[in-house]
Design a protein around this motif. Structure first.
Motif, PDB file in Angstrom:
ATOM      1  N   GLN A  25     -18.425 -78.687  30.518  1.00 16.03           N
ATOM      2  CA  GLN A  25     -17.662 -77.483  30.844  1.00 16.03           C
ATOM      3  C   GLN A  25     -18.186 -76.843  32.126  1.00 16.03           C
ATOM      4  O   GLN A  25     -17.417 -76.336  32.953  1.00 16.03           O
ATOM      5  N   LYS A  26     -19.497 -76.894  32.332  1.00 19.21           N
ATOM      6  CA  LYS A  26     -20.086 -76.335  33.546  1.00 19.21           C
ATOM      7  C   LYS A  26     -19.698 -77.133  34.782  1.00 19.21           C
ATOM      8  O   LYS A  26     -19.557 -76.589  35.876  1.00 19.21           O
ATOM      9  N   MET A  27     -19.522 -78.443  34.602  1.00 18.27           N
ATOM     10  CA  MET A  27     -19.167 -79.287  35.750  1.00 18.27           C
ATOM     11  C   MET A  27     -17.764 -78.986  36.241  1.00 18.27           C
ATOM     12  O   MET A  27     -17.480 -79.064  37.436  1.00 18.27           O
ATOM     13  N   GLY A  28     -16.851 -78.673  35.327  1.00 19.97           N
ATOM     14  CA  GLY A  28     -15.511 -78.255  35.725  1.00 19.97           C
ATOM     15  C   GLY A  28     -14.661 -79.321  36.368  1.00 19.97           C
ATOM     16  O   GLY A  28     -13.671 -79.019  37.029  1.00 19.97           O
ATOM     17  N   VAL A  85     -12.726 -85.936  33.767  1.00 21.26           N
ATOM     18  CA  VAL A  85     -11.627 -85.199  33.151  1.00 21.26           C
ATOM     19  C   VAL A  85     -12.169 -83.840  32.717  1.00 21.26           C
ATOM     20  O   VAL A  85     -13.136 -83.761  31.953  1.00 21.26           O
ATOM     21  N   PRO A  86     -11.595 -82.718  33.184  1.00 23.01           N
ATOM     22  CA  PRO A  86     -12.194 -81.399  32.946  1.00 23.01           C
ATOM     23  C   PRO A  86     -12.169 -80.995  31.466  1.00 23.01           C
ATOM     24  O   PRO A  86     -11.144 -81.104  30.795  1.00 23.01           O
ATOM     25  N   LEU A  87     -13.326 -80.523  30.983  1.00 24.42           N
ATOM     26  CA  LEU A  87     -13.402 -79.916  29.658  1.00 24.42           C
ATOM     27  C   LEU A  87     -13.236 -78.417  29.862  1.00 24.42           C
ATOM     28  O   LEU A  87     -14.038 -77.785  30.550  1.00 24.42           O
ATOM     29  N   ILE A  88     -12.182 -77.843  29.283  1.00 22.13           N
ATOM     30  CA  ILE A  88     -11.840 -76.456  29.587  1.00 22.13           C
ATOM     31  C   ILE A  88     -12.218 -75.477  28.490  1.00 22.13           C
ATOM     32  O   ILE A  88     -12.212 -74.266  28.701  1.00 22.13           O
ATOM     33  N   TYR A 107     -14.795 -78.366  18.457  1.00 24.54           N
ATOM     34  CA  TYR A 107     -13.784 -79.133  19.175  1.00 24.54           C
ATOM     35  C   TYR A 107     -13.988 -78.948  20.675  1.00 24.54           C
ATOM     36  O   TYR A 107     -14.182 -77.827  21.149  1.00 24.54           O
ATOM     37  N   GLY A 108     -13.932 -80.054  21.410  1.00 26.44           N
ATOM     38  CA  GLY A 108     -13.914 -79.977  22.864  1.00 26.44           C
ATOM     39  C   GLY A 108     -12.484 -80.134  23.339  1.00 26.44           C
ATOM     40  O   GLY A 108     -11.779 -81.068  22.935  1.00 26.44           O
ATOM     41  N   VAL A 109     -12.030 -79.235  24.200  1.00 24.69           N
ATOM     42  CA  VAL A 109     -10.648 -79.253  24.673  1.00 24.69           C
ATOM     43  C   VAL A 109     -10.651 -79.683  26.145  1.00 24.69           C
ATOM     44  O   VAL A 109     -11.288 -79.043  26.986  1.00 24.69           O
ATOM     45  N   TYR A 110      -9.948 -80.766  26.437  1.00 28.46           N
ATOM     46  CA  TYR A 110      -9.885 -81.325  27.789  1.00 28.46           C
ATOM     47  C   TYR A 110      -8.484 -81.149  28.370  1.00 28.46           C
ATOM     48  O   TYR A 110      -7.491 -81.230  27.644  1.00 28.46           O
ATOM     49  N   ARG A 111      -8.436 -80.973  29.676  1.00 31.09           N
ATOM     50  CA  ARG A 111      -7.134 -80.912  30.343  1.00 31.09           C
ATOM     51  C   ARG A 111      -6.514 -82.314  30.345  1.00 31.09           C
ATOM     52  O   ARG A 111      -7.177 -83.302  30.689  1.00 31.09           O
ATOM     53  N   LEU A 112      -5.255 -82.413  29.945  1.00 33.72           N
ATOM     54  CA  LEU A 112      -4.555 -83.696  29.954  1.00 33.72           C
ATOM     55  C   LEU A 112      -3.993 -83.940  31.347  1.00 33.72           C
ATOM     56  O   LEU A 112      -3.188 -83.157  31.847  1.00 33.72           O
ATOM     57  N   LEU A 113      -4.472 -85.021  31.973  1.00 31.27           N
ATOM     58  CA  LEU A 113      -4.048 -85.353  33.327  1.00 31.27           C
ATOM     59  C   LEU A 113      -2.919 -86.390  33.286  1.00 31.27           C
ATOM     60  O   LEU A 113      -2.880 -87.243  32.394  1.00 31.27           O
ATOM     61  N   LYS A 114      -2.028 -86.296  34.260  1.00 31.24           N
ATOM     62  CA  LYS A 114      -0.950 -87.277  34.367  1.00 31.24           C
ATOM     63  C   LYS A 114      -1.512 -88.515  35.043  1.00 31.24           C
ATOM     64  O   LYS A 114      -1.591 -88.601  36.276  1.00 31.24           O
ATOM     65  N   GLY A 132     -14.052 -90.209  28.403  1.00 34.85           N
ATOM     66  CA  GLY A 132     -14.653 -90.920  27.278  1.00 34.85           C
ATOM     67  C   GLY A 132     -16.136 -90.700  27.085  1.00 34.85           C
ATOM     68  O   GLY A 132     -16.780 -91.498  26.389  1.00 34.85           O
ATOM     69  N   LEU A 133     -16.725 -89.649  27.670  1.00 31.57           N
ATOM     70  CA  LEU A 133     -18.124 -89.362  27.399  1.00 31.57           C
ATOM     71  C   LEU A 133     -18.294 -89.004  25.921  1.00 31.57           C
ATOM     72  O   LEU A 133     -17.460 -88.310  25.342  1.00 31.57           O
ATOM     73  N   ALA A 134     -19.366 -89.483  25.332  1.00 26.91           N
ATOM     74  CA  ALA A 134     -19.622 -89.242  23.911  1.00 26.91           C
ATOM     75  C   ALA A 134     -21.108 -89.038  23.707  1.00 26.91           C
ATOM     76  O   ALA A 134     -21.918 -89.293  24.606  1.00 26.91           O
ATOM     77  N   ILE A 135     -21.482 -88.565  22.525  1.00 21.40           N
ATOM     78  CA  ILE A 135     -22.910 -88.393  22.227  1.00 21.40           C
ATOM     79  C   ILE A 135     -23.580 -89.765  22.216  1.00 21.40           C
ATOM     80  O   ILE A 135     -22.933 -90.795  22.003  1.00 21.40           O
ATOM     81  N   ALA A 136     -24.884 -89.770  22.454  1.00 27.64           N
ATOM     82  CA  ALA A 136     -25.618 -91.030  22.575  1.00 27.64           C
ATOM     83  C   ALA A 136     -25.473 -91.895  21.329  1.00 27.64           C
ATOM     84  O   ALA A 136     -25.348 -93.124  21.418  1.00 27.64           O
TER      85      ALA A 136
END
Length: 538
Positions: A107-110, A116-119, A129-136, A197-201
Motif C-alpha cells: 500500500q505504501k508503494m502505491g 498492481v496497486p493495493l489501495i 482483505y487486501g483490495v487491489y485496483r483492477l487494471l485493464k 501475485g505477491l503472496a506471503i512467504a
C-alpha cells in the motif's frame, strides 16, 4: 461487475444472478465494510481466494484478496466468518500478521514500481482483505498466445527490461516475489508490464502450507523443506520467463531438473536467440543458488553485454576515466647505500644458486658420512592416495586434469534411484587406498532410476521433446500421422501418458506428429534408426 440484464444475466460473462457457488467462499453480492461489492472467485490461492469486486465509493472495479489459508481454517456458514481449526490457532495468527504486513508494504508503494496497486486493507469476518485496483490488462501468457507463442529478443526486451526494474526495486525495499511467472505478469494497452501475485512467504515455499508454486518458474529451493530463498530465487524465475518468451516453451520443472538436468539452451530451441542472451538465461537458471546469479542487476548486465543485442549502455564518465588515467608519479631516487645493498644481495643469490647446481651434478662431493643419499622419487613413481569419487558428477571427474594425470579412469553404468543420473555411485578402488601412479579405477555411474514418470511433452516442439527424452535416457520413436487438424512440428500425443510410470530398460515412447512432405530430422536416438509414418491419424 457490469449491470445485469433484466433476467439476471451478464452480457459480458457467463455469470447469472443466483448461480450456485462454493460454500467455502463468500457469496457473490455480499458487501464488505459497506463499500466493496464481492463478485465471483477469479483464483483460489493457498493463502486465500481472489474475488473480482467493485468499489461502490469510487465506482471502479477491484480485486479483493481474502486471507483464508487452506488447511488452517474453515468458514462459518452462519455469518461467513473465518475460524482457525483446532490446533492451528498459532500458525493462523502468525501468517495473518505476515499477510497484513505485506499488504501495508504494498500500500505504501502505491504502484510506483509497476506493481498492481493495493489501495486498501480492510477487516471483516474475523480476517483481513487486501483490495487491489483492477487494471485493464492481459496476462503475458495470453499475450504470447496472441503473438504466436514466442517473441524475438528485441520485442521481448521491451517487456522484460521494465519488468526487471520492477523486481529490482522490490528487492531494494526488502521484498521477494517468489511467484514470478507469465500468469502474474500483466500487460496494459501500452505494452507496459505490471507485476501481480505477491503472496506471503509460506504460500511460495514448501512448509506450513501446501504452496502455490509455478511449475517451470519456481526455483529448486522453493521445493525443499528447509529451502532458503533470496533475490536469486526471483532471478531464476525471471530467466525462466524470458526463456518462455523467446522459445515458446515452458522450462522443465525444478524437481525434474534436479533428477536429470534437461534444460536445453534457449538458442538450441530458437536459433534467433543471441548466444549471449541464451548464456545469460542458463547462468541465471543454475540449479544451485551458490552458482546462480544473485541479483537482477547481474542478469540484466549479462543480457546487455553483447553489442549484437543493441542495448549496451554507454557511460561517458567511465570511458573518460579509462582513457585518461592519473599521471604517474616520478620514481623514488635510490641512494648509494641502497644500491650497494642490492648488489650484495644479488651476489649472495648467485652463490647459493651455483652451490645448488653443483650439488645436483656432483652429489658425492656434498655427502658427509652416513648412508649415501638416495635419488629423489619422481611424482610419477610415487604412491597416490585415491580420492572419493562417489557422489561426484562424472563429467567433473573426467575433465579434472589432476585426476587424469594420476589415474586411468574407466566407466560403467547402472540404474540407481539413490543418485541422480551422471553421478558416480561406486568406485573399484576405495577412497584412501594407496596405488601406483596411473593405476586403473573403474567408476560406476548412475543412469538415474530405472522407472520414472513420463515427462509432459505433449504440445512441445518435436526437437525439444526428443532432446528431453534423450537427456533422460528414454528411448523413443517418432510416428508421423496424416491429420490436417494437427500443427506441424509439434508432438500431438505420446503412447505413454504424462505422469505414468515408464521403465527405461524396456519401454519405448512413441511420439505422434503431423506428417509433412519433407520430414525434418529430429535429435536424439530413434528406435530402429528412423521414424515411421502412420497411414491414418489417431
Amino acid at each position: 461487475m457490469s449491470p445485469l440484464n433484466p433476467d439476471g444475466s451478464c452480457s459480458h460473462c457467463s455469470y447469472r444472478s443466483g448461480a450456485p457457488h462454493r460454500l467455502d467462499f463468500l457469496a457473490p453480492g455480499e458487501v464488505l465494510c459497506d463499500r466493496y461489492l464481492v463478485g465471483v472467485v477469479r483464483a483460489a490461492c493457498c493463502d486465500g481466494p481472489v474475488y473480482i469486486g467493485f468499489d461502490q465509493q469510487e465506482n471502479i472495479r477491484v480485486w479483493i484478496k481474502e486471507y483464508m489459508p487452506q488447511g488452517l481454517c474453515t468458514r462459518n456458514q452462519a455469518d461467513g466468518s473465518i475460524e482457525p481449526k483446532p490446533g492451528c490457532e498459532m500458525p493462523f495468527k502468525s501468517l495473518k500478521s505476515d499477510f497484513e504486513d505485506l499488504c501495508k508494504g504494498l500500500q505504501k508503494m502505491g504502484g510506483g514500481e509497476m506493481l498492481v496497486p493495493l489501495i486498501d486493507l480492510i477487516s471483516a469476518h474475523k480476517t483481513v482483505y487486501g483490495v487491489y485496483r483492477l487494471l485493464k490488462t492481459v496476462t503475458l501468457t495470453e499475450y504470447l498466445r496472441q503473438n504466436g507463442g514466442e517473441l524475438t529478443w528485441p520485442d521481448a526486451k521491451k517487456i522484460f527490461m521494465p519488468l526487471c526494474r520492477t523486481v529490482s526495486d522490490l528487492h531494494k525495499k526488502g521484498y521477494l516475489h517468489r511467484g514470478i511467472c507469465p500468469d502474474n505478469i500483466l500487460l496494459d494497452d501500452q505494452g507496459r508490464p505490471w507485476l501481480w501475485g505477491l503472496a506471503i512467504a509460506a504460500a511460495r515455499m514448501k512448509g506450513e502450507l501446501v504452496p502455490d508454486l509455478c511449475p517451470g518458474y519456481s526455483a529448486p529451493e522453493q521445493y525443499e523443506e528447509n529451502g532458503w530463498p533470496g533475490t536469486f530465487t526471483d532471478v531464476y524465475a525471471l530467466a525462466a520467463v524470458l526463456y518462455k518468451m523467446l522459445t515458446g516453451t515452458m522450462p522443465p520443472e525444478a524437481p525434474s531438473r534436479m533428477a536429470k538436468d534437461n534444460l536445453a539452451p534457449a538458442s538450441d530451441l530458437n536459433a534467433r536467440v543471441p548466444e549471449s542472451v541464451s548464456d545469460a538465461i542458463s547462468a541465471a537458471m543454475m540449479l544451485s543458488p551458490d552458482f546462480r546469479m544473485e541479483t537482477v542487476e547481474e542478469l540484466t548486465a549479462a543480457l546487455l553485454e553483447s553489442e549484437n543485442t543493441n542495448t549496451a549502455v554507454f557511460d561517458s564518465e567511465r570511458i573518460k576515466e579509462v582513457a585518461e588515467p592519473e599521471p604517474s608519479k616520478p620514481a623514488p631516487r635510490v641512494g648509494k647505500k641502497t644500491m650497494l645493498g642490492l648488489m650484495a644481495a644479488l651476489v649472495a643469490i648467485l652463490v647459493v644458486a651455483l652451490i645448488a647446481v653443483a650439488r645436483g651434478m656432483f652429489p658425492e662431493l656434498f655427502h658427509f658420512g652416513g648412508e649415501p643419499s638416495q635419488p629423489e622419487v619422481s611424482s610419477s613413481q610415487a604412491d597416490t592416495t585415491v580420492p572419493k569419487f562417489v557422489g561426484q558428477y562424472i563429467e567433473a571427474v573426467m575433465t579434472n586434469a589432476e585426476y587424469q594425470s594420476r589415474f586411468e579412469l574407466r566407466t560403467t553404468s547402472r540404474y540407481d534411484s539413490s543418485y541422480p543420473a551422471g553421478v558416480v555411485v561406486e568406485q573399484s578402488t576405495p577412497e584412501g587406498a594407496k596405488m601406483i601412479h596411473r593405476g586403473v579405477i573403474i567408476l560406476t555411474v548412475s543412469e538415474g532410476p530405472q522407472v520414472v514418470d513420463m515427462p509432459d511433452i505433449v504440445g512441445s516442439k518435436l526437437s525439444f521433446a526428443t532432446k528431453v527424452l534423450s537427456q533422460q535416457g528414454i528411448r523413443y520413436q517418432v510416428l508421423e500421422v496424416v491429420d490436417d487438424s494437427l500443427e506441424p512440428g509439434l508432438v500431438s500425443k505420446t503412447s505413454i501418458l504424462p505422469g505414468e510410470p515408464l521403465d527405461k530398460s524396456q519401454d519405448v515412447v512413441f511420439l505422434y506428429t503431423k506428417k509433412v512432405e519433407e520430414a525434418e530430422d529430429t535429435e536424439g536416438t530413434r528406435v530402429e534408426g528412423s521414424s515411421s509414418a502412420a497411414s491414418q491419424s489417431e
